[in-house]
Design a protein around this motif. Structure first.
Motif, PDB file in Angstrom:
ATOM      1  N   TYR A 109       0.786  -1.324  -0.094  1.00 55.80           N
ATOM      2  CA  TYR A 109      -0.059   0.134  -0.053  1.00 55.80           C
ATOM      3  C   TYR A 109       0.757   1.217   0.214  1.00 55.80           C
ATOM      4  N   ARG A 133      -1.361   0.707  -8.367  1.00 51.25           N
ATOM      5  CA  ARG A 133      -1.958   0.950  -9.543  1.00 51.25           C
ATOM      6  C   ARG A 133      -2.023  -0.456 -10.347  1.00 51.25           C
ATOM      7  N   ARG A 172      -2.207  -3.542  -9.230  1.00 49.74           N
ATOM      8  CA  ARG A 172      -3.194  -4.728  -8.782  1.00 49.74           C
ATOM      9  C   ARG A 172      -4.310  -4.115  -7.901  1.00 49.74           C
ATOM     10  N   PRO A 173      -5.200  -3.317  -8.432  1.00 51.41           N
ATOM     11  CA  PRO A 173      -5.856  -2.356  -7.442  1.00 51.41           C
ATOM     12  C   PRO A 173      -7.112  -3.450  -6.891  1.00 51.41           C
ATOM     13  N   GLY A 174      -7.370  -4.521  -7.689  1.00 51.51           N
ATOM     14  CA  GLY A 174      -8.281  -5.368  -7.281  1.00 51.51           C
ATOM     15  C   GLY A 174      -7.744  -6.375  -6.082  1.00 51.51           C
ATOM     16  N   LEU A 175      -6.625  -6.568  -6.200  1.00 52.25           N
ATOM     17  CA  LEU A 175      -6.109  -7.548  -4.928  1.00 52.25           C
ATOM     18  C   LEU A 175      -6.220  -6.682  -3.428  1.00 52.25           C
ATOM     19  N   TYR A 176      -5.875  -5.301  -3.731  1.00 51.84           N
ATOM     20  CA  TYR A 176      -5.596  -4.471  -2.713  1.00 51.84           C
ATOM     21  C   TYR A 176      -6.844  -4.039  -2.052  1.00 51.84           C
ATOM     22  N   VAL A 177      -7.879  -4.209  -2.765  1.00 56.58           N
ATOM     23  CA  VAL A 177      -9.341  -3.822  -2.328  1.00 56.58           C
ATOM     24  C   VAL A 177      -9.926  -5.039  -1.862  1.00 56.58           C
ATOM     25  N   ALA A 178      -9.789  -6.227  -2.519  1.00 57.41           N
ATOM     26  CA  ALA A 178     -10.416  -7.426  -2.191  1.00 57.41           C
ATOM     27  C   ALA A 178      -9.723  -8.166  -0.887  1.00 57.41           C
ATOM     28  N   THR A 198      -4.998  -9.051   6.765  1.00 58.59           N
ATOM     29  CA  THR A 198      -4.498  -8.717   5.346  1.00 58.59           C
ATOM     30  C   THR A 198      -3.121  -9.342   5.135  1.00 58.59           C
ATOM     31  N   ARG A 219       3.665 -12.902 -11.464  1.00 60.90           N
ATOM     32  CA  ARG A 219       2.830 -11.710 -11.446  1.00 60.90           C
ATOM     33  C   ARG A 219       3.452 -10.571 -11.218  1.00 60.90           C
TER      34      ARG A 219
END
Length: 381
Positions: A70, A77, A79-85, A333, A346
């Motif tokens: 973070y 930017r 992997r935004p999905g991973l860091y929200v999910a 997390t 990745r």
């Protein structure tokens, strides 16, 4: 005379660092346990030890993951999905568990933490083996040794509950195993470790050399897990042996990564913190760890008035259902993200940032290596 492995194969971070963070961590833990009577630390963990080991090592190492995630705008930017999910899923699962009962929440949390601790030790030993390009037989033996060194004492613990210490809170582990199961687990763990040790001796006899760093890691793992669970008689001994070997190597990994990321021009405004070296890096994560523990004490535990003060609201049960999983979210997390952030499939630049490739990379027989139990292709420099 036995031929020693090349330095790049015998050590993970380097001879000095490996000795310090793996063997050194175990020696410090054992020394502190032996010195406990002189330190006035027999029984419950005293405040100074709780600050030093729980806050400044265990909780702070969780926050160090921020330097990989973070706090890096480019990574967010990418992997935004991973860091929200990841935090969202962890929080929702925590709330659902707490709705069942506080006991269910802490039991789920304890076993998740246990899995994470075991897998991290496996990750280190797997990376050692793959870096040295050992045979499949040796990789299997290494895995068996590290799982025996960790799970043998853990099964014994489950068969001898209650003990004078718990993972997080009282009764967070399931009880009911008969004592003979614990005895059998220790017998099996001893046989596996003896077989692994015999294989290491045979390597030397055959002139294949010895991967010193890996051997010291397995020994350090066994000493701290067996000593901290089976031999330990109080919370201080368990705490010291439990957190130091887990947290200190992770600090080394994250600081190494942060320096590599900084060399690429990463971190922006946070760059001066990393340029300040290890003191700057540790200062950030320790301050965050103290902030977290302040909230835990003020809102939930109310146990350390000398450190955090007397005042603090007594929250009703329905509010705690939302608050406790929220306070546990950094750690939860951390557990989730560790399954993703160390995979170079990745993130191809990861190996260079860790300093394990320079101008090219060598591949292991299967092209993979592992940190914290997660796959890292090609990490064999």
């Amino acid at each position: 005379m036995s031929r020693l492995l090349a330095p790049s194969q015998a050590w993970l971070f380097g001879r000095g660092v490996d000795l310090a963070v793996f063997a050194g961590s175990a020696l410090v833990s054992v020394g502190l346990v032996l010195a406990a009577p002189a330190l006035g630390a027999v029984g419950d963990t005293p405040l100074w030890a709780w600050v030093l080991f729980v806050v400044c090592v265990d909780v702070a190492h969780v926050w160090s993951t921020l330097f990989r995630t973070y706090l890096d705008g480019d990574e967010l930017r990418r992997r935004p999905g991973l860091y929200v999910a990841a935090p969202l899923a962890a929080y929702l699962l925590g709330v659902l568990a707490y709705l069942l009962s506080p006991g269910a929440f802490w039991r789920l949390f304890a076993y998740t933490a246990l899995f994470h601790f075991v897998r991290q030790q496996y990750g280190w030993v797997a990376l050692y083996g793959r870096k040295a390009r050992v045979s499949r037989t040796e990789r299997v033996l290494d895995a068996a040794a590290i799982y025996a060194a960790t799970l043998g004492p853990v099964v014994w613990w489950h068969a001898h509950l209650p003990r004078a210490f718990w993972w997080f809170v009282e009764n967070d582990f399931l009880s009911g195993l008969p004592p003979w199961v614990g005895t059998a687990a220790l017998a099996v763990h001893g046989l596996v470790l003896a077989a692994w040790g015999g294989f290491q001796v045979s390597r030397v006899v055959r002139g294949e050399g010895l991967q010193v760093g890996k051997v010291l890691l397995v020994l350090a793992t066994w000493v701290t897990w067996y000593g901290g669970i089976v031999l330990a008689r109080d919370d201080f001994a368990f705490t010291v042996t439990n957190v130091v070997l887990h947290g200190v190597p992770y600090f080394s990994l994250l600081f190494r990564y942060a320096r590599g990321r900084l060399a690429e021009g990463g971190y922006g405004w946070l760059g001066p913190v990393v340029r300040a070296g290890l003191p700057g890096f540790l200062l950030v994560v320790v301050v965050l760890a103290f902030g977290e523990e302040l909230l835990w004490d003020k809102l939930v535990w109310h146990e350390r008035p000398r450190l955090f003060g007397e005042d603090g609201p007594v929250l009703p049960a329905d509010v705690l259902t939302l608050v406790v999983p929220l306070l546990a979210l950094p750690q939860a997390t951390h557990y989730v993200l560790d399954a993703f952030i160390w995979k170079t499939s990745r993130d191809p630049s990861l190996l260079a940032r860790l300093g394990w490739t320079r101008g090219g990379r060598q591949g292991s027989p299967d092209g993979t290596a592992s940190i914290s139990g997660m796959t890292i292709p090609g990490a064999t420099e």
